[in-house]
Scaffold this active site. Sequence first.
Site, mmCIF file in Angstrom:
data_model
loop_
_atom_site.group_PDB
_atom_site.id
_atom_site.type_symbol
_atom_site.label_atom_id
_atom_site.label_comp_id
_atom_site.label_asym_id
_atom_site.label_seq_id
_atom_site.Cartn_x
_atom_site.Cartn_y
_atom_site.Cartn_z
ATOM 1 N N ASP A 165 1.051 -1.496 -0.189
ATOM 2 C CA ASP A 165 -0.157 0.024 -0.035
ATOM 3 C C ASP A 165 0.821 0.904 -0.567
ATOM 4 O OD1 ASP A 165 -2.604 -1.009 0.349
ATOM 5 O OD2 ASP A 165 -2.560 -2.002 2.180
ATOM 6 N N ARG A 211 4.241 3.067 3.128
ATOM 7 C CA ARG A 211 4.657 1.664 3.534
ATOM 8 C C ARG A 211 6.071 2.173 2.743
ATOM 9 N NH1 ARG A 211 0.127 0.972 5.960
ATOM 10 N NH2 ARG A 211 -1.236 -0.563 5.446
ATOM 11 N N ARG A 265 -6.963 10.920 1.473
ATOM 12 C CA ARG A 265 -6.383 9.700 0.713
ATOM 13 C C ARG A 265 -7.799 10.057 -0.263
ATOM 14 N NH1 ARG A 265 -7.281 3.620 4.125
ATOM 15 N NH2 ARG A 265 -6.940 3.014 2.091
ATOM 16 N N LYS A 307 -9.918 1.239 -5.835
ATOM 17 C CA LYS A 307 -10.228 0.828 -3.908
ATOM 18 C C LYS A 307 -11.874 1.884 -2.731
ATOM 19 C CE LYS A 307 -6.114 1.648 -1.356
ATOM 20 N NZ LYS A 307 -4.858 0.306 -1.232
ATOM 21 N N HIS A 308 -12.507 2.174 -2.667
ATOM 22 C CA HIS A 308 -12.676 0.527 -2.406
ATOM 23 C C HIS A 308 -13.443 0.073 -2.631
ATOM 24 C CE1 HIS A 308 -9.679 2.019 0.295
ATOM 25 N NE2 HIS A 308 -9.631 0.647 0.919
ATOM 26 N N HIS A 320 -11.814 -1.146 9.325
ATOM 27 C CA HIS A 320 -10.064 -1.690 9.814
ATOM 28 C C HIS A 320 -10.960 -2.647 11.480
ATOM 29 C CE1 HIS A 320 -8.325 0.010 7.042
ATOM 30 N NE2 HIS A 320 -7.680 -0.679 6.802
ATOM 31 N N ASP A 330 -10.294 -7.138 0.448
ATOM 32 C CA ASP A 330 -9.865 -6.448 1.521
ATOM 33 C C ASP A 330 -8.998 -7.292 2.692
ATOM 34 O OD1 ASP A 330 -8.697 -3.601 2.973
ATOM 35 O OD2 ASP A 330 -10.456 -3.108 3.238
#
EC number: 3.2.1.52
Length: 341
Positions: free
Chosen positions: A62, A70, A135, A165-166, A178, A248
Amino acid sequence: MIGALMLDIAGTTLTLEDIELLKAPQVGGMILFSRNIESPEQVRTLTDHMRLIRPDILIAVDQEGGRVQRLKTGFTLLPAMGRFGEVYQQNPEAALDLAEKCGWLMATEVLAVGIDFSFAPVLDINAISDVIGDRGFALTQADIIPLAHAFIQGMHRAGMATTGKHFPGHGNVKADSHVAAAIDNRSYDEIYQNDMQPFIQLQSKLDALMPAHVIYEQVDSKPAGFSEFWVQHILRKELKFDGVLFSDDLTMQAACVAGGADARIQAALQAGCDMGLVCNDRTAARLALSAIQDFPLPDQQRLERMRGKIPDILPKSGLELGTEWQQIKQEIEAFKANSCH
């Protein structure tokens, strides 16, 4: 052959247990997290080792920009996509140019270290969601579509496949899937007219989609990624989308409605997803793997399209990737510095 499960590892090198899992036929992908990253050189050594064990593995990350990236040490720190949306209000041409360059830069650096693709772009509307926020490119679909299209063009120019996404949209759900159940109580028509439009308008440019772990309760009682209605009826039949469908992360709280990791991976694949992600939980990963041992392998041609144009080697100097890279890196870094809130 590419399997139907994407897993992760704990460290910066492969353990004997990691190697054993990599060899399992139903493991088709590996996703890297911040804990796996020390430097561009170390990441390239790690991805090369993965391919030595399993040449056909797909490796993902990601690397969206903003708070979701990351790869940091030794890599360009990218702005959040919402910054492009802000510039787009005053200067659309400049925003589109920057978005294209940012897509190219992200993809070029990710490919250089042996990673096939980043799960990008986010096509959600930046409405009320705690987890989406900046985002998302913008507050409206009319602004998202051209900006995301430019970012996609940059990714493709660098040789990277794209994942929207999503689906069908997480931006109008307050809860973070999450850590909580995420429920959207709007009608199908409202979702279609608003949140779904970036996915519909850009679908010919998208190589893959990731359905949301959101229950659109007026439409179906299951989260989109476990729903035959959303996956088979809407995506495959109505929209005729033939790209890859990634679940996901199946360890997210909103996925718990399907049961344990074994039931979740089965539910995602039976709904029509090509590959399921089970991350940050090795016990769950093993449970998921054993649950799909007898499942047929996913569509190989479809998954093969996700393979990135990875250069043969990383330069000895690390991420020194040429004149265009240097110029665009400086431009994006200057933009990020000027647009920090």
